[in-house]
Design an enzyme around this catalytic site. Structure first.
Site, PDB file in Angstrom:
ATOM      1  N   TYR A 105      38.315  62.210 -14.820  1.00  0.00           N
ATOM      2  CA  TYR A 105      37.233  61.832 -15.613  1.00  0.00           C
ATOM      3  C   TYR A 105      37.906  61.907 -17.184  1.00  0.00           C
ATOM      4  O   TYR A 105      39.163  61.459 -17.262  1.00  0.00           O
ATOM      5  CB  TYR A 105      35.969  62.808 -15.452  1.00  0.00           C
ATOM      6  CG  TYR A 105      34.842  62.170 -15.897  1.00  0.00           C
ATOM      7  CD1 TYR A 105      34.396  60.784 -15.662  1.00  0.00           C
ATOM      8  CD2 TYR A 105      34.264  62.637 -17.087  1.00  0.00           C
ATOM      9  CE1 TYR A 105      33.439  59.991 -16.193  1.00  0.00           C
ATOM     10  CE2 TYR A 105      33.067  61.855 -17.606  1.00  0.00           C
ATOM     11  CZ  TYR A 105      32.709  60.760 -17.142  1.00  0.00           C
ATOM     12  OH  TYR A 105      31.479  59.951 -17.669  1.00  0.00           O
ATOM     13  N   ARG A 157      29.575  50.788 -24.345  1.00  0.00           N
ATOM     14  CA  ARG A 157      30.024  51.947 -25.285  1.00  0.00           C
ATOM     15  C   ARG A 157      30.510  52.666 -24.459  1.00  0.00           C
ATOM     16  O   ARG A 157      30.223  53.945 -24.021  1.00  0.00           O
ATOM     17  CB  ARG A 157      28.711  52.649 -25.952  1.00  0.00           C
ATOM     18  CG  ARG A 157      29.141  53.514 -27.105  1.00  0.00           C
ATOM     19  CD  ARG A 157      27.986  54.356 -27.649  1.00  0.00           C
ATOM     20  NE  ARG A 157      27.210  55.094 -26.358  1.00  0.00           N
ATOM     21  CZ  ARG A 157      28.001  56.247 -26.065  1.00  0.00           C
ATOM     22  NH1 ARG A 157      28.903  56.675 -26.833  1.00  0.00           N
ATOM     23  NH2 ARG A 157      27.304  57.102 -25.091  1.00  0.00           N
ATOM     24  N   LYS A 175      32.285  59.724 -12.716  1.00  0.00           N
ATOM     25  CA  LYS A 175      31.099  60.277 -12.729  1.00  0.00           C
ATOM     26  C   LYS A 175      30.554  60.668 -11.104  1.00  0.00           C
ATOM     27  O   LYS A 175      30.285  61.972 -10.940  1.00  0.00           O
ATOM     28  CB  LYS A 175      30.085  59.831 -13.431  1.00  0.00           C
ATOM     29  CG  LYS A 175      28.877  60.649 -14.085  1.00  0.00           C
ATOM     30  CD  LYS A 175      29.046  60.634 -15.567  1.00  0.00           C
ATOM     31  CE  LYS A 175      28.417  61.816 -16.123  1.00  0.00           C
ATOM     32  NZ  LYS A 175      28.826  61.852 -17.665  1.00  0.00           N
ATOM     33  N   GLU A 246      24.436  55.240 -17.812  1.00  0.00           N
ATOM     34  CA  GLU A 246      25.478  55.893 -18.585  1.00  0.00           C
ATOM     35  C   GLU A 246      26.349  54.882 -19.384  1.00  0.00           C
ATOM     36  O   GLU A 246      26.492  53.778 -19.142  1.00  0.00           O
ATOM     37  CB  GLU A 246      26.657  56.320 -17.692  1.00  0.00           C
ATOM     38  CG  GLU A 246      27.806  57.010 -17.975  1.00  0.00           C
ATOM     39  CD  GLU A 246      27.714  58.528 -18.307  1.00  0.00           C
ATOM     40  OE1 GLU A 246      28.530  58.986 -18.714  1.00  0.00           O
ATOM     41  OE2 GLU A 246      26.772  58.957 -17.722  1.00  0.00           O
ATOM     42  N   ASP A 247      26.688  55.185 -20.747  1.00  0.00           N
ATOM     43  CA  ASP A 247      27.415  54.512 -21.724  1.00  0.00           C
ATOM     44  C   ASP A 247      26.860  53.108 -22.072  1.00  0.00           C
ATOM     45  O   ASP A 247      27.673  52.070 -22.209  1.00  0.00           O
ATOM     46  CB  ASP A 247      28.897  54.352 -21.468  1.00  0.00           C
ATOM     47  CG  ASP A 247      29.539  55.761 -21.414  1.00  0.00           C
ATOM     48  OD1 ASP A 247      29.086  56.751 -21.843  1.00  0.00           O
ATOM     49  OD2 ASP A 247      30.692  55.737 -20.861  1.00  0.00           O
ATOM     50  N   ASP A 267      22.424  60.376 -18.816  1.00  0.00           N
ATOM     51  CA  ASP A 267      23.273  61.410 -19.042  1.00  0.00           C
ATOM     52  C   ASP A 267      23.820  61.568 -20.587  1.00  0.00           C
ATOM     53  O   ASP A 267      23.777  62.702 -21.065  1.00  0.00           O
ATOM     54  CB  ASP A 267      24.427  61.471 -18.224  1.00  0.00           C
ATOM     55  CG  ASP A 267      25.419  62.680 -18.273  1.00  0.00           C
ATOM     56  OD1 ASP A 267      24.678  63.777 -18.175  1.00  0.00           O
ATOM     57  OD2 ASP A 267      26.486  62.880 -18.501  1.00  0.00           O
ATOM     58  N   ASP A 268      23.922  60.510 -21.355  1.00  0.00           N
ATOM     59  CA  ASP A 268      24.503  60.458 -22.860  1.00  0.00           C
ATOM     60  C   ASP A 268      23.326  61.013 -23.741  1.00  0.00           C
ATOM     61  O   ASP A 268      23.856  61.959 -24.416  1.00  0.00           O
ATOM     62  CB  ASP A 268      24.784  59.145 -23.350  1.00  0.00           C
ATOM     63  CG  ASP A 268      25.688  58.546 -22.408  1.00  0.00           C
ATOM     64  OD1 ASP A 268      26.915  59.142 -21.972  1.00  0.00           O
ATOM     65  OD2 ASP A 268      25.613  57.120 -22.197  1.00  0.00           O
ATOM     66  N   ALA A 304      23.730  60.094 -28.762  1.00  0.00           N
ATOM     67  CA  ALA A 304      24.285  61.125 -28.209  1.00  0.00           C
ATOM     68  C   ALA A 304      23.986  62.334 -29.114  1.00  0.00           C
ATOM     69  O   ALA A 304      23.347  63.267 -28.740  1.00  0.00           O
ATOM     70  CB  ALA A 304      25.813  61.371 -28.101  1.00  0.00           C
ATOM     71  N   ASN A 411      34.334  62.926 -27.314  1.00  0.00           N
ATOM     72  CA  ASN A 411      35.231  62.704 -26.190  1.00  0.00           C
ATOM     73  C   ASN A 411      36.036  61.104 -26.617  1.00  0.00           C
ATOM     74  O   ASN A 411      35.527  60.399 -27.252  1.00  0.00           O
ATOM     75  CB  ASN A 411      34.892  62.816 -25.039  1.00  0.00           C
ATOM     76  CG  ASN A 411      34.531  63.997 -24.407  1.00  0.00           C
ATOM     77  OD1 ASN A 411      35.013  64.852 -24.458  1.00  0.00           O
ATOM     78  ND2 ASN A 411      33.194  64.081 -23.916  1.00  0.00           N
ATOM     79  N   ASN A 455      30.838  70.461 -21.160  1.00  0.00           N
ATOM     80  CA  ASN A 455      31.073  69.176 -20.196  1.00  0.00           C
ATOM     81  C   ASN A 455      29.695  69.073 -19.522  1.00  0.00           C
ATOM     82  O   ASN A 455      28.984  70.095 -18.947  1.00  0.00           O
ATOM     83  CB  ASN A 455      32.203  69.714 -19.449  1.00  0.00           C
ATOM     84  CG  ASN A 455      32.585  68.402 -18.727  1.00  0.00           C
ATOM     85  OD1 ASN A 455      31.939  67.620 -18.217  1.00  0.00           O
ATOM     86  ND2 ASN A 455      33.977  68.373 -18.436  1.00  0.00           N
TER      87      ASN A 455
END
Length: 598
Positions: A105, A157, A175, A246-247, A267-268, A304, A411, A455
């Site tokens: 990851y 993204r 993930k 995600e993203d 999750d973001d 985020a 990150n 994390n």
């Protein structure tokens, strides 16, 4: 013909068993399997004869990893291992979680995504294109397993790397590997899913190796219609599925649209917010500053950053402040400076909540000037601007606070606002530090200091497993908040003595049990759970219930041996002829062959 020459055994020249395609993707060729298991699986003779210990297997894998000179080479080796021996991969990952997570990851997955179309070798999930609209359910039906959880990205993204189109598949794959390693969700119950909705990245469209659709990004309205069909198709195909976004470039609309209808979370926004909240709860206690006196400057006002800030607002409210008082604890900075009502530009919807009206007409673009103006106790970075927290800024925070809270959360590590070494050096070791990417320990005044890493893997596996086990109909904000509170309680005595903000990542499976329990309890309190028989369990009983349902890659060999033993007892007890009609010839032969070695 001479009698001394060997004779052909014509009696054994026929081959009654059906032909078998040799595939190495199911874990059947594990060299740790004993002879009876190999015969049962009909892989006997297809692997070297040694029956190896798990320790020997791990030793070989780690030596092979050492031979790979680059991080991306190590990533590719681990990808191959997961595809060919899934249980060995998860044994290796679980036992070396701290060392291997950065390879599967962040930060290595960022490079893997950039090169995904170059290094692609095999299917690892599903790709659904905009041209598939109207047929999504039938395409999902091609997936051969029952799915309990999926991670979805549209690649728009990826980390701090921008729009990578279908190359973003590395994120859901990585993930979900962490869902399995950290929370024991079975690997065959996970589905990495990438939406091929075009890309705004012209270099990708022109790249001859790019494997996605060569079209511009679909409009927000087109994406909404596509997601409406997808969410319905996923839940029709697998009722009860947990869906993690995600993203996505703009994750707020889809989360708001689906959170009360489907079992989903982002999750973001929520996972990042929860894990930072957990570290923040610990940092506030260690800082010695009363909760009501904290002030936070956020460099970065994207999804985020706003997601983290909103989770912290909830913390202040639960500590007794009004929502307005809590909201005013935050000063957010974007590319144009401090986010204010009178800045003169149209703010994105998600920024409006934290926009300031008490800036007295000042438009502050400089971070050092803003720190002088606000005198914050907390400095957080979600800007993806590497090195944005300069030595002078870090010193500024140390001058203002006995124990400044400094969280550079961007990150990968190249985008981190500062390093742990810099935070230690320029605060004389006083900083309460957590980063998004891993950093090495630092020795300061003869003491070894360990950085906290905020994390998301501390919380999202437990959120997912909790929703699965209690059969939650939605993922409520209270469940997200509970994951953070549970994580903040998961440190052991030694970790607390050393002023750590997070538990040792090597204890992640045990930490995930605690987080999962917190999530389940919150779901029960909100009344969104459907697994009613676990409501009456004590915390100790619920922890045992959770552990019993976590996939253990070291237990698969024993399960197969038990299966063989039961079949053998059945055959011995009923006679082979009595069950001949119910057992295919190939299976009967395999079981009989295995029985001879028990």
């Amino acid at each position: 013909m001479s009698s001394s020459q060997p004779q052909a055994n014509v009696k054994q020249s026929s081959h009654p068993l059906s032909t078998r395609h040799i595939t190495t993707t199911g874990g059947d060729f594990d060299t740790a399997y004993p002879v009876e298991v190999k015969k049962y699986l009909r892989t006997y003779g297809l692997t070297p004869p040694a029956v190896e210990s798990y320790e020997t297997q791990a030793k070989r894998c780690l030596k092979l990893l050492e031979l790979k000179p680059t991080a991306i080479g190590k990533f590719q080796y681990l990808t191959h291992l997961r595809a060919t021996n899934v249980h060995l991969f998860y044994r290796l990952l679980s036992e070396n979680i701290k060392e291997l997570t950065p390879l599967i990851y962040t930060p290595t997955v960022g490079e893997a995504c950039q090169k995904w179309s170059e290094i692609y070798t095999q299917p690892e999930g599903m790709y659904l294109s905009f041209s598939d609209k109207g047929n999504l359910y039938s395409i999902l039906s091609n997936w051969p397993h029952n799915v309990e959880i999926t991670v979805i990205t549209d690649g728009s993204r990826i980390l701090g790397l921008g729009d990578l189109g279908i190359n973003g598949m590395g994120i859901p794959v990585g993930k979900l590997a962490l869902y399995t390693a950290c929370a024991g969700i079975r690997p065959d119950a996970t589905l990495p899913l990438t939406l091929d909705l075009g890309t705004s990245n012209k270099a990708l469209i022109e790249d001859p190796l790019y494997m996605g659709s060569r079209r511009d990004k679909v409009t927000p309205e087109e994406e909404k219609e596509f997601l409406d069909e997808l969410m319905a198709a996923l839940t029709e195909r697998w009722p009860g599925i947990v869906i993690q976004f995600e993203d996505f470039k703009n994750p707020f609309p889809s989360l708001e649209r689906y959170k009360d209808t489907y079992t989903c979370f982002n999750d973001d926004i929520q996972g990042t917010g929860a894990v930072i909240l957990a570290g923040f709860i610990k940092a506030v206690k260690l800082s010695g500053v009363p909760v009501k006196d904290h002030r936070a400057v956020f460099l970065g006002a994207g999804s985020a950053g706003v997601g983290v800030a909103k989770q912290l607002v909830e913390f202040f409210v639960k500590e007794g402040l009004t929502e307005d008082e809590a909201r005013r604890k935050f000063w957010l900075v974007d590319s144009r400076g401090l986010v204010t009502n009178d800045r003169g530009d149209k703010l994105a919807d998600h920024k409006v909540y934290f926009s300031r009206d008490d800036n007295n007409g000042k438009q502050i673009q400089s971070l050092p000037r803003l720190i002088d103006f606000v005198k914050p106790t907390i400095l957080m970075g979600l800007s993806t601007i590497g090195g944005a927290f300069t030595p002078d800024i870090i010193k500024q925070m140390a001058t203002l606070n006995d124990r400044p809270v400094i969280f550079p959360l961007s990150n990968p590590s190249s985008k981190s606002e500062c390093t742990f070494e810099e935070a230690v050096k320029y605060t004389d070791g006083k900083a309460l530090f957590a980063s998004g990417s891993p950093f090495p320990d630092v020795e300061h005044n003869g003491v070894n200091l360990t950085p906290g890493q905020g994390n998301n893997m501390y919380v999202f596996p437990g959120i997912g497993l909790g929703a699965i086990l209690c059969k939650s109909v939605s993922v409520t904000q209270e469940m997200i908040y509970a994951s953070a509170v549970a994580l903040s309680t998961a440190l052991n005595e030694e970790e607390q003595k050393r002023d750590w903000l997070y538990p040792d990542i090597r204890r992640i499976r045990e930490v995930s049990v605690t987080v999962t329990r917190g999530v389940i309890r919150a779901a029960q309190k909100d009344g969104v759970d459907r697994e009613l028989n676990i409501r009456s369990l004590s915390d100790e009983e619920l922890d045992a219930y959770i552990r019993d349902r976590m996939y253990d890659p070291s237990a698969e060999k024993g399960k197969l041996q038990d299966e063989i033993s039961q079949l053998t007892q059945h055959l011995n007890g009923n006679g082979l002829n009595g069950v001949a009609n119910g057992v295919a010839n190939g299976v009967k032969s395999a079981v009989a062959g295995a029985a001879a070695h028990l």
